[in-house]
Motif scaffolding. Sequence first.
Motif, PDB file in Angstrom:
ATOM      1  N   SER A  45       5.235  12.953  -7.596  1.00  0.00           N
ATOM      2  CA  SER A  45       5.542  12.493  -8.846  1.00  0.00           C
ATOM      3  C   SER A  45       5.191  11.159  -8.950  1.00  0.00           C
ATOM      4  O   SER A  45       4.915  10.272  -8.254  1.00  0.00           O
ATOM      5  CB  SER A  45       6.906  12.925  -9.177  1.00  0.00           C
ATOM      6  OG  SER A  45       7.770  11.866  -8.726  1.00  0.00           O
ATOM      7  N   PRO A  46       4.605  10.479 -10.446  1.00  0.00           N
ATOM      8  CA  PRO A  46       4.171   9.391 -10.815  1.00  0.00           C
ATOM      9  C   PRO A  46       5.505   8.382 -10.515  1.00  0.00           C
ATOM     10  O   PRO A  46       5.175   7.081 -10.133  1.00  0.00           O
ATOM     11  CB  PRO A  46       3.974   9.356 -12.463  1.00  0.00           C
ATOM     12  CG  PRO A  46       3.656  10.940 -12.650  1.00  0.00           C
ATOM     13  CD  PRO A  46       4.373  11.508 -11.465  1.00  0.00           C
ATOM     14  N   ALA A  47       6.717   8.827 -10.672  1.00  0.00           N
ATOM     15  CA  ALA A  47       7.971   7.854 -10.446  1.00  0.00           C
ATOM     16  C   ALA A  47       8.093   7.401  -8.938  1.00  0.00           C
ATOM     17  O   ALA A  47       8.297   6.558  -8.367  1.00  0.00           O
ATOM     18  CB  ALA A  47       9.135   8.356 -10.951  1.00  0.00           C
ATOM     19  N   ALA A  48       7.801   8.355  -7.977  1.00  0.00           N
ATOM     20  CA  ALA A  48       7.860   8.504  -6.621  1.00  0.00           C
ATOM     21  C   ALA A  48       6.616   7.550  -6.162  1.00  0.00           C
ATOM     22  O   ALA A  48       6.912   6.660  -5.354  1.00  0.00           O
ATOM     23  CB  ALA A  48       7.907   9.704  -5.892  1.00  0.00           C
ATOM     24  N   ALA A  49       5.563   7.731  -6.721  1.00  0.00           N
ATOM     25  CA  ALA A  49       4.384   7.064  -6.263  1.00  0.00           C
ATOM     26  C   ALA A  49       4.515   5.394  -6.858  1.00  0.00           C
ATOM     27  O   ALA A  49       3.821   4.701  -6.194  1.00  0.00           O
ATOM     28  CB  ALA A  49       3.103   7.728  -6.996  1.00  0.00           C
ATOM     29  N   ALA A  50       5.226   5.046  -7.841  1.00  0.00           N
ATOM     30  CA  ALA A  50       5.517   3.707  -8.178  1.00  0.00           C
ATOM     31  C   ALA A  50       6.370   2.929  -7.434  1.00  0.00           C
ATOM     32  O   ALA A  50       6.434   1.698  -7.622  1.00  0.00           O
ATOM     33  CB  ALA A  50       5.795   3.720  -9.573  1.00  0.00           C
ATOM     34  N   GLN A  51       6.986   3.510  -6.471  1.00  0.00           N
ATOM     35  CA  GLN A  51       8.159   2.645  -5.911  1.00  0.00           C
ATOM     36  C   GLN A  51       7.350   1.955  -4.537  1.00  0.00           C
ATOM     37  O   GLN A  51       6.506   2.645  -3.913  1.00  0.00           O
ATOM     38  CB  GLN A  51       9.002   3.527  -5.165  1.00  0.00           C
ATOM     39  CG  GLN A  51       9.911   4.011  -6.233  1.00  0.00           C
ATOM     40  CD  GLN A  51      11.064   4.900  -5.914  1.00  0.00           C
ATOM     41  OE1 GLN A  51      11.327   4.673  -4.736  1.00  0.00           O
ATOM     42  NE2 GLN A  51      11.612   5.762  -6.502  1.00  0.00           N
ATOM     43  N   PRO A  52       7.608   0.529  -4.563  1.00  0.00           N
ATOM     44  CA  PRO A  52       7.097  -0.155  -3.225  1.00  0.00           C
ATOM     45  C   PRO A  52       7.134   0.433  -1.964  1.00  0.00           C
ATOM     46  O   PRO A  52       8.650   1.160  -1.813  1.00  0.00           O
ATOM     47  CB  PRO A  52       7.512  -1.485  -3.420  1.00  0.00           C
ATOM     48  CG  PRO A  52       8.928  -1.472  -4.498  1.00  0.00           C
ATOM     49  CD  PRO A  52       8.325  -0.138  -5.223  1.00  0.00           C
ATOM     50  N   VAL A  53       6.424   0.359  -0.979  1.00  0.00           N
ATOM     51  CA  VAL A  53       6.646   0.840   0.236  1.00  0.00           C
ATOM     52  C   VAL A  53       7.138  -0.466   1.301  1.00  0.00           C
ATOM     53  O   VAL A  53       6.471  -1.218   1.329  1.00  0.00           O
ATOM     54  CB  VAL A  53       5.322   1.209   1.035  1.00  0.00           C
ATOM     55  CG1 VAL A  53       5.467   1.963   2.404  1.00  0.00           C
ATOM     56  CG2 VAL A  53       5.016   2.694   0.135  1.00  0.00           C
ATOM     57  N   HIS A  54       8.245  -0.171   1.971  1.00  0.00           N
ATOM     58  CA  HIS A  54       8.783  -1.171   2.890  1.00  0.00           C
ATOM     59  C   HIS A  54       7.860  -1.232   4.255  1.00  0.00           C
ATOM     60  O   HIS A  54       7.141  -0.249   4.785  1.00  0.00           O
ATOM     61  CB  HIS A  54      10.134  -0.905   3.418  1.00  0.00           C
ATOM     62  CG  HIS A  54      10.610  -1.655   4.426  1.00  0.00           C
ATOM     63  ND1 HIS A  54      11.112  -3.029   4.165  1.00  0.00           N
ATOM     64  CD2 HIS A  54      10.779  -1.451   5.866  1.00  0.00           C
ATOM     65  CE1 HIS A  54      11.428  -3.516   5.350  1.00  0.00           C
ATOM     66  NE2 HIS A  54      11.500  -2.597   6.421  1.00  0.00           N
ATOM     67  N   PHE A  55       7.559  -2.355   4.605  1.00  0.00           N
ATOM     68  CA  PHE A  55       6.603  -2.539   5.882  1.00  0.00           C
ATOM     69  C   PHE A  55       6.987  -3.521   6.718  1.00  0.00           C
ATOM     70  O   PHE A  55       7.601  -4.516   6.215  1.00  0.00           O
ATOM     71  CB  PHE A  55       5.270  -2.546   5.499  1.00  0.00           C
ATOM     72  CG  PHE A  55       4.655  -3.931   4.982  1.00  0.00           C
ATOM     73  CD1 PHE A  55       4.241  -4.964   5.717  1.00  0.00           C
ATOM     74  CD2 PHE A  55       4.694  -4.009   3.675  1.00  0.00           C
ATOM     75  CE1 PHE A  55       3.710  -6.172   5.204  1.00  0.00           C
ATOM     76  CE2 PHE A  55       4.523  -5.457   2.999  1.00  0.00           C
ATOM     77  CZ  PHE A  55       4.378  -6.431   4.002  1.00  0.00           C
ATOM     78  N   LYS A  56       6.565  -3.568   7.998  1.00  0.00           N
ATOM     79  CA  LYS A  56       6.564  -4.730   8.882  1.00  0.00           C
ATOM     80  C   LYS A  56       5.350  -4.816   9.397  1.00  0.00           C
ATOM     81  O   LYS A  56       4.573  -3.994   9.591  1.00  0.00           O
ATOM     82  CB  LYS A  56       7.723  -4.470   9.867  1.00  0.00           C
ATOM     83  CG  LYS A  56       7.371  -3.311  11.015  1.00  0.00           C
ATOM     84  CD  LYS A  56       8.464  -3.023  11.790  1.00  0.00           C
ATOM     85  CE  LYS A  56       8.594  -1.815  12.401  1.00  0.00           C
ATOM     86  NZ  LYS A  56       8.851  -0.694  11.718  1.00  0.00           N
TER      87      LYS A  56
END
Length: 161
Positions: A7-18
């Motif tokens: 969904s657009p709302a899910a896609a707009a969340q930043p992704v945590h990374f290391k």
Amino acid sequence: MTETPGSPAAAAQPVHFKIVVDAADPHAQADFWAAALHYEVEDNGAFIDRLLAAGAAPAELTVESHGRRAWRDLIAVRHPEDPYQEDTGTGLGRRLLFQRVPEPKTVKNRIHLDLHPGTDRRAAEVARLEGLGASVVREVSEFGAEWVLMRDPEGNEFCVH
């Protein structure tokens, strides 16, 4: 409203990374980079002790480091102001994870860190990093900018701007 995958709302969340760095000696690399960046070596000791007590991990996968139990082949450093999971010691923000690999570094990095202490502090920072075990490869002056190309103790390139 529930977010569904895609969904657009899910896609707009930043992704945590290391950032994960292969290393011959992950603990030495973590110590170098913690000092270089003024980061903290993560303390996973209490979590590891719980796993050992529960029989969920064998003791041979651990070592003593900084007076506490640590994973033999993995160690991370994190920014001291970023959040972390108190029950595991795992950082939730800016972090570098060093993992042991059997093969040595043989070619130029495809990704590297750029450190930005500021032009007025560059020389002092380069000297400090050399004192920690880094080496200068060359000083660069291109495209109206200047920086110093360096290598960490295992030969990974990074730049000081």
